[in-house]
Design a protein around this motif. Structure first.
Motif, PDB file in Angstrom:
ATOM      1  N   ASP A 316       0.815  -1.222   0.000  1.00  0.00           N
ATOM      2  CA  ASP A 316       0.000   0.000   0.000  1.00  0.00           C
ATOM      3  C   ASP A 316       0.847   1.269   0.000  1.00  0.00           C
ATOM      4  N   THR A 317       1.861   1.299  -0.829  1.00  0.00           N
ATOM      5  CA  THR A 317       2.746   2.457  -0.891  1.00  0.00           C
ATOM      6  C   THR A 317       2.494   3.266  -2.156  1.00  0.00           C
ATOM      7  N   THR A 318       2.315   4.556  -1.976  1.00  0.00           N
ATOM      8  CA  THR A 318       2.216   5.501  -3.081  1.00  0.00           C
ATOM      9  C   THR A 318       3.570   6.189  -3.219  1.00  0.00           C
ATOM     10  N   ALA A 319       4.188   6.095  -4.394  1.00  0.00           N
ATOM     11  CA  ALA A 319       5.505   6.689  -4.614  1.00  0.00           C
ATOM     12  C   ALA A 319       5.399   7.785  -5.665  1.00  0.00           C
ATOM     13  N   VAL A 320       5.920   8.958  -5.352  1.00  0.00           N
ATOM     14  CA  VAL A 320       5.968  10.082  -6.288  1.00  0.00           C
ATOM     15  C   VAL A 320       7.397  10.215  -6.790  1.00  0.00           C
ATOM     16  N   LEU A 321       7.554  10.277  -8.114  1.00  0.00           N
ATOM     17  CA  LEU A 321       8.874  10.413  -8.725  1.00  0.00           C
ATOM     18  C   LEU A 321       8.874  11.601  -9.679  1.00  0.00           C
ATOM     19  N   GLU A 322      10.062  12.156  -9.902  1.00  0.00           N
ATOM     20  CA  GLU A 322      10.236  13.280 -10.823  1.00  0.00           C
ATOM     21  C   GLU A 322      11.159  12.866 -11.964  1.00  0.00           C
ATOM     22  N   TYR A 323      10.795  13.268 -13.190  1.00  0.00           N
ATOM     23  CA  TYR A 323      11.687  13.034 -14.312  1.00  0.00           C
ATOM     24  C   TYR A 323      12.597  14.238 -14.474  1.00  0.00           C
ATOM     25  N   GLU A 324      13.915  14.010 -14.420  1.00  0.00           N
ATOM     26  CA  GLU A 324      14.900  15.067 -14.607  1.00  0.00           C
ATOM     27  C   GLU A 324      15.510  14.909 -15.995  1.00  0.00           C
ATOM     28  N   ALA A 325      15.150  15.838 -16.878  1.00  0.00           N
ATOM     29  CA  ALA A 325      15.569  15.722 -18.272  1.00  0.00           C
ATOM     30  C   ALA A 325      17.079  15.871 -18.430  1.00  0.00           C
ATOM     31  N   GLN A 326      17.707  16.704 -17.590  1.00  0.00           N
ATOM     32  CA  GLN A 326      19.144  16.929 -17.735  1.00  0.00           C
ATOM     33  C   GLN A 326      19.945  15.653 -17.507  1.00  0.00           C
ATOM     34  N   THR A 327      19.518  14.843 -16.562  1.00  0.00           N
ATOM     35  CA  THR A 327      20.224  13.594 -16.258  1.00  0.00           C
ATOM     36  C   THR A 327      19.525  12.376 -16.857  1.00  0.00           C
ATOM     37  N   ASP A 328      18.354  12.591 -17.474  1.00  0.00           N
ATOM     38  CA  ASP A 328      17.541  11.502 -18.020  1.00  0.00           C
ATOM     39  C   ASP A 328      17.372  10.403 -16.981  1.00  0.00           C
ATOM     40  N   ALA A 329      16.724  10.772 -15.880  1.00  0.00           N
ATOM     41  CA  ALA A 329      16.555   9.816 -14.778  1.00  0.00           C
ATOM     42  C   ALA A 329      15.270  10.139 -14.025  1.00  0.00           C
ATOM     43  N   TRP A 330      14.674   9.084 -13.453  1.00  0.00           N
ATOM     44  CA  TRP A 330      13.518   9.241 -12.571  1.00  0.00           C
ATOM     45  C   TRP A 330      14.021   9.249 -11.132  1.00  0.00           C
ATOM     46  N   GLN A 331      13.771  10.342 -10.439  1.00  0.00           N
ATOM     47  CA  GLN A 331      14.266  10.502  -9.077  1.00  0.00           C
ATOM     48  C   GLN A 331      13.118  10.400  -8.077  1.00  0.00           C
ATOM     49  N   PRO A 332      13.294   9.620  -6.999  1.00  0.00           N
ATOM     50  CA  PRO A 332      12.243   9.533  -5.974  1.00  0.00           C
ATOM     51  C   PRO A 332      12.063  10.864  -5.257  1.00  0.00           C
ATOM     52  N   VAL A 333      10.818  11.216  -4.994  1.00  0.00           N
ATOM     53  CA  VAL A 333      10.491  12.478  -4.318  1.00  0.00           C
ATOM     54  C   VAL A 333       9.904  12.226  -2.938  1.00  0.00           C
ATOM     55  N   ALA A 334       8.905  11.344  -2.865  1.00  0.00           N
ATOM     56  CA  ALA A 334       8.252  11.084  -1.572  1.00  0.00           C
ATOM     57  C   ALA A 334       7.446   9.798  -1.672  1.00  0.00           C
ATOM     58  N   GLU A 335       7.132   9.228  -0.520  1.00  0.00           N
ATOM     59  CA  GLU A 335       6.277   8.041  -0.441  1.00  0.00           C
ATOM     60  C   GLU A 335       5.218   8.254   0.628  1.00  0.00           C
ATOM     61  N   LEU A 336       4.086   7.550   0.440  1.00  0.00           N
ATOM     62  CA  LEU A 336       2.977   7.643   1.377  1.00  0.00           C
ATOM     63  C   LEU A 336       2.347   6.271   1.520  1.00  0.00           C
ATOM     64  N   ARG A 337       2.053   5.864   2.753  1.00  0.00           N
ATOM     65  CA  ARG A 337       1.354   4.596   3.001  1.00  0.00           C
ATOM     66  C   ARG A 337      -0.141   4.871   3.128  1.00  0.00           C
ATOM     67  N   ARG A 338      -0.902   4.341   2.182  1.00  0.00           N
ATOM     68  CA  ARG A 338      -2.358   4.457   2.205  1.00  0.00           C
ATOM     69  C   ARG A 338      -2.947   3.199   1.566  1.00  0.00           C
ATOM     70  N   PRO A 339      -4.077   2.702   2.054  1.00  0.00           N
ATOM     71  CA  PRO A 339      -4.720   1.564   1.387  1.00  0.00           C
ATOM     72  C   PRO A 339      -5.033   1.915  -0.059  1.00  0.00           C
ATOM     73  N   GLN A 340      -4.668   1.019  -0.982  1.00  0.00           N
ATOM     74  CA  GLN A 340      -4.928   1.272  -2.400  1.00  0.00           C
ATOM     75  C   GLN A 340      -6.352   0.853  -2.733  1.00  0.00           C
TER      76      GLN A 340
END
Length: 458
Positions: A316-340
């Motif tokens: 039940d983890t919600t993960a928010v990620l950001e795409y950084e075009a300069q490095t061409d990578a998905w970087q983790p931003v934050a996570e939240l535990r909530r029932p899906q």
């Protein structure tokens, strides 16, 4: 200077001394590029003195040129940054200011950009002013800014319902795109979809005031529609454009930094992790960094000039990620535990992301909303519950400080105040069955399509 070390230059601004890489200044600032390549005596001097600028503004400029994201919270800091962007001829700083536009600062930046001749910033700020309440336009100080904003067209709330290709001789009202006439409180027909287009499990996004449709399926076997379609509201015409290299449906499509991003999706009933970017100027798709996990129907949103996605993970983890075009990578931003549970979307307002889901548990009649503040990294659950019968929040769109939501029963508008959503007004529901995709477009003046009639459930 040591052999191989980068040349550095000392700059006096507002009585303070700054040291910076000469190559950085030359690359990003037309002023320094002209100075150091001019052959003048000042170009060989150990120090450069800039008497016209503020120390705080130049400090913020250096941070932006080095890839940082300084917080320019108050009006004075914004004005100093605009002055530096104009005097130093620094496109990167002007671009950072465009990405920093909000309903709180757009009037100030519109006036400042007009005064200093930053046309792109001026135009972007004026568009945001035009989409805000009338009181926002009244804050403008310069006649040029007021006249420019008045001549712009506001964004209209547009919706597509589920449609799959059908023989051309069949009358199918679901094959239409509709917009909300806010004055009349009714939905009107904007245009018919191409016969070959599918909006079932398709990616839909806007870019440069054009609508793009990618993917979609036809038939029970979920055959992928390989052609992409682009609608230009200025001309009222559709054209085809190339599809991504990897066929996919249930794909998230995002218009970001003058490109389209096709994120994840499914193929042969299996989720995929690949991501492709389409450059409309070049007319080509190219692969970029994969998502860290296969995912379909990925919620995405843009805030502060940054692109974010939301992924569901086990436990039940919600993960928010950001795409950084300069490095061409998905970087983790934050996570939240909530029932899906079933149904979700993500929208952005100022420096916050709002993740919407059914809740609590599997209660499909209510929505739960969690807010992520991108500055503090803190999650906050919005108070109260949002009832689906009062607007299907899974298709929410933000214009200015207002959230537009819709289902077949009612269109509901909320205003965002202090991070919470307050009911603003209700209008007619969308007169089409099926799931919806919603977005904003600036429509030609004088457009008044026929009122969209209600179609029966199929």
């Amino acid at each position: 200077m040591r052999p191989g070390s980068a040349a550095r230059v000392q700059v006096w601004v507002g009585g303070q001394l700054f040291e910076a890489e000469q190559s950085l200044l030359v690359e990003h600032c037309g002023f320094f590029r002209g100075l150091f390549r001019s052959g003048m005596r000042e170009a060989r001097a150990a120090e450069v003195r800039l008497g016209a600028l503020s120390a705080a503004g130049f400090r913020a400029t250096l941070r932006v040129l080095r890839g940082e994201r300084p917080a320019l919270a108050d009006g004075e800091a914004l004005l100093q940054a605009v002055e530096c962007a104009a005097f130093l001829q620094a496109p990167a700083l002007a671009r950072f200011l465009r990405r920093s536009l909000t309903s709180r600062n757009c009037a100030l930046l519109c006036d400042a950009a007009a005064a200093f001749g930053l046309r792109d910033l001026f135009h972007c700020a004026a568009l945001l002013v035009r989409d805000g309440p009338r009181a926002l336009a009244a804050e403008l100080l310069t006649p040029e800014a007021r006249a420019y904003v008045a001549a712009l067209r506001p964004s209209s709330y547009v919706a597509l319902s589920t449609h799959t290709p059908a023989p051309g001789f069949l009358e199918d009202a679901s094959r239409t795109m509709c917009y909300l006439d806010e004055e009349a409180g009714a939905w009107r027909t904007l245009a018919a979809l191409p016969l070959e287009a599918s909006t079932l499990l398709a990616g839909v996004a806007t870019l440069g005031n054009k609508l793009y449709i990618v993917g979609g399926v036809r038939g029970a076997s979920k055959e992928v529609v390989e052609r992409g379609f682009c609608y230009d509201p200025e001309r009222g015409t559709w054209r085809e454009f190339p599809s991504p290299h990897q066929p996919r449906y249930d794909v998230a499509l995002a218009g970001f930094d003058d490109c389209l991003y096709a994120i994840g999706g499914e193929l042969c009933r299996s989720p995929v992790s690949s991501v492709e970017r389409y450059d409309p100027a070049a007319g080509r798709w190219s692969f970029v960094a994969d998502l860290p996990q296969p995912a379909a129907g990925v919620p995405c949103a843009q805030a502060c000039g940054r692109l974010f996605v939301c992924l569901w993970r086990p436990a039940d983890t919600t993960a928010v990620l950001e795409y950084e075009a300069q490095t061409d990578a998905w970087q983790p931003v934050a996570e939240l535990r909530r029932p899906q549970s079933y149904g979700h979307c993500m929208v952005a307002h100022h420096d916050s992301l709002y993740v919407v889901r059914n809740g609590p548990s599997d209660d499909f009649l209510h929505c739960a909303i969690d807010r992520l503040n991108l500055v503090t990294g803190q999650w906050t659950a919005l108070p109260g519950q949002f009832v689906n019968s009062k607007g299907a929040l899974f298709t929410a769109v933000v214009r200015g400080d207002v959230v537009y939501t819709v289902n077949r029963v009612v269109t509901v508008l909320y205003t965002i105040e202090g991070g919470t959503w307050r009911l603003l007004r209700e209008k007619a529901g969308f007169p089409r069955p099926g799931s919806l995709q919603t977005f904003l477009l600036r429509l030609p003046p004088g457009l008044l399509g026929p009122v969209a009639v209600t179609t029966p459930e199929r």
